[in-house]
Design an enzyme around this catalytic site. Structure first.
Site: not given
Length: 291
Positions: A139-140, A143, A209
């Protein structure tokens, strides 16, 4: 990995950057008034802060969390996971940092894909299994892949700087400014900038997100693992006293789960509801299984 460009996110980032540019002009006007009409001083202040923001935002973010860069010898498994996921995401391996904090969370920071860092807390490493940790790390990395970290950094920096002037401007304004009312004008302009940047942060952060969750599913192929991690982290958040969360609250826009509670906190949250994120991940899992 089957990575699909998120044009919805790109469009939102483009609009956000345009509006931030407009806010910078307005904010420059406020600084100009605050410094008594000196364009040189106002330019030096804005330029200096912008320089620090661009080149040192990642270090400042890590320092605010009490995080430190860790070597492969200190955290071999964490480095191996990030290295493998970075290859799957077609990204340079970011720096790896760990914050000694019982609050389970993670965030990414950095000005571009080659100058990025991923930070996790010790609480996250202790409370999640390997698949869940990889889901959070992916997930990071999403980003970073989406390049939304820098946009959020700029917006957050502008908001913080404007808020500082709103809060402390009357104490540090010169006597001439206070007598002429210039300091009041500067504070009002800064207040407008702070409010609009606050709104921009929340509007972009909620969408990004969802985009990062979809990106993590593409990187790992295991959306269910991230959904499980979100449930675990969200559940642990509810157990932690609000006082223990106070120091981390300023980083909310960057965390995988915001550290806030209550109806008002949800209304102004930088993140979409966790249950909706889990619902999206479950749908992605069903789609992947049906292929």
């Amino acid at each position: 990995m089957q990575w699909k460009a998120d044009w919805g996110l790109r469009a939102r980032m483009g609009v956000t950057m345009f509006l931030l540019f407009a806010l910078y002009i307005v904010f420059f006007a406020g600084i100009w008034v605050y410094t008594g009409g000196s364009i040189l001083v106002a330019g030096l202040l804005i330029g200096g802060f912008s320089f620090v923001q661009y080149f040192y935002s990642d270090k400042l973010a890590l320092r605010s969390m009490g995080a430190k860069m860790v070597s492969e010898e200190e955290y071999p498994q964490l480095h191996a996971q990030i290295g493998r996921l970075s290859q799957q995401a077609d990204l340079p391996k970011p720096n790896v940092a760990v914050a000694d904090d019982k609050v389970p969370n993670a965030f990414a920071t950095g000005r571009n894909q080659r100058n990025a860092a991923v930070c996790v807390t010790t609480g996250l490493l202790q409370q999640l299994n390997d698949d869940e940790v990889e889901g959070v790390l992916a997930h990071e990395l999403a980003h970073i892949k989406n390049r939304d970290v820098m946009v959020m950094t700029i917006a957050s920096f502008l908001s913080t700087l404007a808020f500082m002037i709103v809060r402390w401007g009357a104490f540090f304004g010169g006597g001439r400014n206070r007598q002429g009312g210039g300091i009041i004008v500067a504070i009002l302009i800064s207040l407008v900038v702070w409010v609009f940047s606050y709104i921009l942060i929340r509007a972009l952060s909620r969408y990004r997100e969802y985009a990062a969750d979809r990106g993590a599913a593409s990187i790992t192929g295991k959306p269910a693992a991230l959904a499980s991690a979100l449930m675990t982290i969200s559940g642990e958040m509810e157990k932690i006293p609000s006082d223990d969360m106070r120091d981390e609250a300023e980083m909310n826009a960057f965390f995988i789960i915001p550290v806030s509670k209550g109806a008002i906190a949800k209304l102004f949250s930088t993140h979409p509801p966790t249950e909706k994120r889990i619902e999206q991940l479950n749908q992605l899992s069903a789609e992947m299984e049906g292929r």
